[in-house]
Design an enzyme around this catalytic site. Structure first.
Site, PDB file in Angstrom:
ATOM      1  N   HIS A  27       0.855  -1.199   0.000  1.00  0.00           N
ATOM      2  CA  HIS A  27       0.000   0.000   0.000  1.00  0.00           C
ATOM      3  C   HIS A  27       0.889   1.247   0.000  1.00  0.00           C
ATOM      4  CE1 HIS A  27      -2.773   3.102   1.349  1.00  0.00           C
ATOM      5  NE2 HIS A  27      -3.743   2.318   0.910  1.00  0.00           N
ATOM      6  N   GLU A  77      -4.388   1.918  -7.014  1.00  0.00           N
ATOM      7  CA  GLU A  77      -4.824   2.991  -6.130  1.00  0.00           C
ATOM      8  C   GLU A  77      -3.931   4.214  -6.369  1.00  0.00           C
ATOM      9  OE1 GLU A  77      -6.854   1.208  -2.506  1.00  0.00           O
ATOM     10  OE2 GLU A  77      -4.728   1.021  -2.087  1.00  0.00           O
TER      11      GLU A  77
END
Ligand code: PGA
Length: 263
Positions: free
Chosen positions: A96, A168
């Site tokens: 992430h 993302e």
């Protein structure tokens, strides 16, 4: 086609709050048909075992937000893939942007974590995404493809088929983020699909997803699901997203049945 709808709670929720959410979700799911929607929940490490216990026997996959590439050893503060697996995780979130930015995660450590996750039979949820300046320069697709290749190159087909990729864009994530317009996502998803389409378990979008923009995002070509933060931290928000995705997926399936097309 499976539609993945999941949330990471990041560094939020006490044990009591986590168990409460999981119990509510269990109850909500018992009266619902989600069709081809695959839910997943990624609690903080402290709540992993409890949430997995509460959701045992449901369709919800529970995941870890991170895991080390070694199985055990002198790595103070870390948890390993066998440990999160033992606690009930079926999936490991890897790379992430918050981990890359604040915790020194690199393409090399991401790769090692992908390998460790697959070695233990869990699903890697590989997160990729470009910073604002790359987006502004118009080179998002090249940037994220390179990130994905570094994480996945050389994997045999059967292992690659277990991987989920979440695109993302960093500029779209979190309270300071700007929601991506679906048109900004067409080229990056086409690029990802060109290399990984049909070879991985799914291509997901994440970054400021909410109930208002979710159907536009799920309608995009090559988007197999959504990875959600803030909008799913309250149970009601998550259940509404599951219902919306199940409704859209059901409509698609009915259309393809009428047209005689396999999805
Ligand atoms: P957000 O988080 O939905 O709150 O923007 C998304 C993510 O970080 O995966």
């Amino acid at each position: 086609m499976t539609v993945w709808i999941g949330t990471s709670w990041k560094m939020n929720k006490t044990l009591a709050e986590a168990v409460d959410y999981a119990g509510g979700l269990r109850q909500a799911l018992s009266g619902r048909s989600l069709g081809s929607v695959q839910p997943f929940i990624i609690p903080p490490a402290t709540a992993l075992a409890s949430v997995a216990g509460v959701l045992d026997g449901t369709s919800v996959l529970v995941g870890a937000q991170n895991a080390h590439w070694e199985d055990a050893g002198a790595w103070t503060g870390e948890v390993s893939v066998p440990q999160v697996s033992d606690a009930g995780a079926r999936l490991v979130e890897i790379g992430h942007s918050e981990r890359r930015e604040h915790f020194g995660e690199t393409d090399e450590t991401v790769r090692k974590k992908v390998d460790a996750t697959l070695r233990h039979g869990l699903i890697p949820l590989l997160c990729i995404g470009e910073p604002d300046e790359v987006h502004n320069a118009g080179t998002s697709s090249e940037y994220i493809l390179e990130q994905a290749r570094r994480a996945l190159d050389g994997l045999e087909d059967a292992l690659l088929a277990k991987v989920l990729i979440a695109y993302e864009p960093i500029w779209a994530i979190g309270a300071g983020g700007r929601p991506a317009h679906p048109d900004e996502l067409r080229a990056p998803f086409a690029a990802l699909a060109g290399t990984f389409g049909g070879r991985v378990a799914g291509l997901l979008y994440g970054g400021s997803v909410d109930l208002a923009n979710a159907s536009g995002l799920l309608d995009l070509p090559h988007v197999d699901g959504l990875f959600v933060g803030r909008a799913a931290w309250a149970l009601e928000g998550y259940v509404q997203l599951l219902d919306l995705a199940a409704g859209l997926a059901g409509g698609d399936e009915r259309r393809s049945e009428m047209e005689g097309v396999d999805q």
